[in-house]
Design a protein around this motif. Structure first.
Motif: not given
Length: 226
Positions: A142-146, A207-208, A212-221
């Motif tokens: 799922f995480m790969i697909y997302y 939850f997933l 998964a969305r949190a994984m793709t969001l760039p971290k604030t500098a």
């Protein structure tokens, strides 16, 4: 002395327009509730017939619909103002093409391996086997697909994020899904196990999705310290 008036001669208070309207509304509501109950009953009967005669197709469609609803809820929870229909359709495709069929054949295989037994020892073996095989594979896939398909991210980016987040996701799954698996194998008939797991996966999918969305969001500098 006051004279008692016979019951048959007592005057009755005429019902007001408000009383008449309230009675009419109550009758209308009762009629509508009965119609809704009848429609729901017929719908459930049709669904059970489809599940009996076309189990694979019905489970796949059910998984697709629940995946779409789950993603819609997660989008709203994540603060997206306008729903991303493409993302919802891709999630429904994942549920239809993988989750439903995979669950259908997996539960059949487990029942065949353990000959349909439901004693506590056999159920424990089923749960352990399921959690050590299908659970890690499903979450990883799922995480790969997302990341690759839904978000369209480069593979190297998705790979890096999965290394960071996948252990947390899987550890969370192992604190939650074994209980669901025990209930499913112990008390739910074989033909309804995919449906039951799909209903529970509705919440797990939210939850997933958020993870998964949190994984793709760039971290604030962070500002540089002086």
């Amino acid at each position: 002395m006051p004279v008692a008036v016979p019951k048959e001669y007592r005057t009755k208070t005429a019902p007001t327009l408000k009383d008449k309207m309230e009675k009419l509304n109550m009758r209308t509501e009762n009629t509508e509730l009965k119609k809704m109950g009848s429609i729901a009953k017929k719908g459930l009967q049709k669904y059970l017939l489809q599940l009996q005669h076309h189990p694979l197709r019905t489970k796949a469609i059910t998984a697709a619909v629940l995946s779409g609803i789950s993603d819609t809820v997660s989008q709203k929870l994540s603060g997206i103002s306008k729903l991303q229909l493409r993302r919802i359709l891709l999630k429904m495709l994942f549920g239809f093409a993988y989750l439903g069929p995979f669950g259908h054949y997996m539960y059949m295989l487990l029942d065949k391996i353990f000959k349909g037994k439901r004693d506590s020892k056999t159920v424990a073996k089923k749960v352990v086997l399921e959690q050590l095989t299908s659970s890690p594979c499903n979450n990883l896939l799922f995480m790969i697909y997302y990341g690759v398909v839904v978000e369209g991210r480069p593979w190297m980016h998705v790979k890096t994020r999965i290394k960071q987040e996948y252990p947390k996701v899987q550890m969370t799954a192992w604190t939650f899904w074994p209980v669901v698996g025990w209930i499913n194998h112990q008390y739910v008939p074989l033909q309804f196990r995919v449906i039951f797991s799909s209903l529970v996966a509705f919440c797990w999918g939210i939850f997933l999705n958020l993870r998964a969305r949190a994984m793709t969001l760039p971290k604030t500098a962070l500002p540089k310290s002086n």
